[in-house]
Motif scaffolding. Structure first.
Motif, PDB file in Angstrom:
ATOM      1  N   PHE A 126       0.823  -1.210   0.000  1.00 35.71           N
ATOM      2  CA  PHE A 126       0.000   0.000   0.000  1.00 35.71           C
ATOM      3  C   PHE A 126       0.858   1.262   0.000  1.00 35.71           C
ATOM      4  O   PHE A 126       0.497   2.267  -0.607  1.00 35.71           O
ATOM      5  CB  PHE A 126      -1.003   0.019   1.160  1.00 35.71           C
ATOM      6  CG  PHE A 126      -0.383   0.124   2.528  1.00 35.71           C
ATOM      7  CD1 PHE A 126      -0.035   1.354   3.068  1.00 35.71           C
ATOM      8  CD2 PHE A 126      -0.161  -1.014   3.286  1.00 35.71           C
ATOM      9  CE1 PHE A 126       0.528   1.451   4.323  1.00 35.71           C
ATOM     10  CE2 PHE A 126       0.394  -0.928   4.552  1.00 35.71           C
ATOM     11  CZ  PHE A 126       0.745   0.303   5.071  1.00 35.71           C
ATOM     12  N   SER A 127       2.015   1.222   0.659  1.00 30.72           N
ATOM     13  CA  SER A 127       2.879   2.408   0.658  1.00 30.72           C
ATOM     14  C   SER A 127       3.527   2.599  -0.706  1.00 30.72           C
ATOM     15  O   SER A 127       3.670   3.723  -1.185  1.00 30.72           O
ATOM     16  CB  SER A 127       3.930   2.341   1.763  1.00 30.72           C
ATOM     17  OG  SER A 127       4.846   1.296   1.550  1.00 30.72           O
ATOM     18  N   THR A 155       1.529   6.326  -7.137  1.00 30.54           N
ATOM     19  CA  THR A 155       0.414   7.152  -7.605  1.00 30.54           C
ATOM     20  C   THR A 155       0.792   8.631  -7.564  1.00 30.54           C
ATOM     21  O   THR A 155       0.536   9.371  -8.526  1.00 30.54           O
ATOM     22  CB  THR A 155      -0.851   6.886  -6.765  1.00 30.54           C
ATOM     23  OG1 THR A 155      -1.212   5.512  -6.910  1.00 30.54           O
ATOM     24  CG2 THR A 155      -2.007   7.768  -7.218  1.00 30.54           C
ATOM     25  N   LEU A 156       1.383   9.076  -6.477  1.00 27.48           N
ATOM     26  CA  LEU A 156       1.830  10.465  -6.399  1.00 27.48           C
ATOM     27  C   LEU A 156       2.816  10.773  -7.525  1.00 27.48           C
ATOM     28  O   LEU A 156       2.685  11.781  -8.225  1.00 27.48           O
ATOM     29  CB  LEU A 156       2.491  10.754  -5.047  1.00 27.48           C
ATOM     30  CG  LEU A 156       1.599  10.819  -3.820  1.00 27.48           C
ATOM     31  CD1 LEU A 156       2.441  11.011  -2.568  1.00 27.48           C
ATOM     32  CD2 LEU A 156       0.565  11.917  -3.942  1.00 27.48           C
ATOM     33  N   PRO A 207       4.401  16.095  -5.836  1.00 24.40           N
ATOM     34  CA  PRO A 207       5.539  15.923  -4.926  1.00 24.40           C
ATOM     35  C   PRO A 207       5.122  15.237  -3.627  1.00 24.40           C
ATOM     36  O   PRO A 207       4.054  15.514  -3.079  1.00 24.40           O
ATOM     37  CB  PRO A 207       6.006  17.350  -4.656  1.00 24.40           C
ATOM     38  CG  PRO A 207       5.537  18.130  -5.846  1.00 24.40           C
ATOM     39  CD  PRO A 207       4.220  17.507  -6.212  1.00 24.40           C
ATOM     40  N   PHE A 208       5.987  14.346  -3.144  1.00 25.43           N
ATOM     41  CA  PHE A 208       5.741  13.643  -1.884  1.00 25.43           C
ATOM     42  C   PHE A 208       5.844  14.599  -0.707  1.00 25.43           C
ATOM     43  O   PHE A 208       5.106  14.495   0.258  1.00 25.43           O
ATOM     44  CB  PHE A 208       6.743  12.496  -1.724  1.00 25.43           C
ATOM     45  CG  PHE A 208       6.399  11.561  -0.606  1.00 25.43           C
ATOM     46  CD1 PHE A 208       5.619  10.446  -0.846  1.00 25.43           C
ATOM     47  CD2 PHE A 208       6.841  11.790   0.684  1.00 25.43           C
ATOM     48  CE1 PHE A 208       5.282   9.574   0.181  1.00 25.43           C
ATOM     49  CE2 PHE A 208       6.509  10.926   1.720  1.00 25.43           C
ATOM     50  CZ  PHE A 208       5.730   9.822   1.472  1.00 25.43           C
ATOM     51  N   THR A 209       6.796  15.529  -0.797  1.00 25.01           N
ATOM     52  CA  THR A 209       6.977  16.533   0.250  1.00 25.01           C
ATOM     53  C   THR A 209       7.662  17.750  -0.356  1.00 25.01           C
ATOM     54  O   THR A 209       7.993  17.762  -1.541  1.00 25.01           O
ATOM     55  CB  THR A 209       7.784  15.965   1.446  1.00 25.01           C
ATOM     56  OG1 THR A 209       7.647  16.841   2.568  1.00 25.01           O
ATOM     57  CG2 THR A 209       9.244  15.773   1.102  1.00 25.01           C
ATOM     58  N   ASN A 239      10.326   9.280  -5.623  1.00 26.78           N
ATOM     59  CA  ASN A 239       9.589  10.484  -5.216  1.00 26.78           C
ATOM     60  C   ASN A 239       9.905  11.689  -6.081  1.00 26.78           C
ATOM     61  O   ASN A 239      11.032  11.841  -6.561  1.00 26.78           O
ATOM     62  CB  ASN A 239       9.951  10.864  -3.781  1.00 26.78           C
ATOM     63  CG  ASN A 239       9.667   9.771  -2.816  1.00 26.78           C
ATOM     64  OD1 ASN A 239       8.540   9.368  -2.631  1.00 26.78           O
ATOM     65  ND2 ASN A 239      10.719   9.264  -2.185  1.00 26.78           N
ATOM     66  N   LEU A 240       8.916  12.536  -6.180  1.00 27.15           N
ATOM     67  CA  LEU A 240       9.129  13.905  -6.637  1.00 27.15           C
ATOM     68  C   LEU A 240       9.167  14.752  -5.374  1.00 27.15           C
ATOM     69  O   LEU A 240       8.366  14.563  -4.460  1.00 27.15           O
ATOM     70  CB  LEU A 240       7.978  14.367  -7.533  1.00 27.15           C
ATOM     71  CG  LEU A 240       7.813  13.597  -8.834  1.00 27.15           C
ATOM     72  CD1 LEU A 240       6.563  14.076  -9.569  1.00 27.15           C
ATOM     73  CD2 LEU A 240       9.044  13.739  -9.709  1.00 27.15           C
TER      74      LEU A 240
END
Length: 128
Positions: free
Chosen positions: A62-63, A69-70, A76-78, A121-122
């Motif tokens: 799930f993570s 998906t992001l 962006p993740f953060t 990640n973005l």
């Protein structure tokens, strides 16, 4: 008063994440010890300021799905702050960091640029 002392970013490979966040972005490692088959691996700004960032393994399906998906949607993740986005864009580009475009000025938001961390990640870089 409640404040944020720790935040996390999901990563596919903790060693690769450490190499990127320390070696390219300029964070320093703060904590590194075994934790449940992985590492409790945190980094912090070189001057010791700000929130500790946990480089957390994306070990659950799930993570990984959430992270993918992001990424696929360009979200962006953060976000990480800096004093001068243009200067960091130029420095990081020379180090091989892949940006999704040049820094942009927004009407009601600071200058931003989005880059790939190589760990799924973005990350948005914004002028703080």
């Amino acid at each position: 008063m409640i404040r944020c002392n720790l935040s996390s970013v999901l990563v596919h490979d903790q060693q690769k994440a450490e190499d990127f966040y320390v070696g390219k972005l300029g964070f320093v490692k703060k904590q590194d010890f075994p934790a449940g088959g992985a590492r409790w691996l945190t980094v912090i700004a070189a001057d010791g300021s700000g929130v500790e960032l946990l480089l957390e393994p994306s070990g659950y399906e799930f993570s990984r799905a959430y992270q993918k998906t992001l990424y696929d949607k360009g979200i962006p993740f953060t976000s990480l702050g800096c004093d001068d986005v243009q200067a960091e864009y130029e420095r990081l580009t020379k180090l091989g960091v892949q940006f999704r475009g040049e820094p942009q000025k927004h009407a009601d938001f600071p200058i931003t640029a989005v880059f790939e961390d190589g760990c799924g990640n973005l990350i948005m870089l914004h002028e703080a």
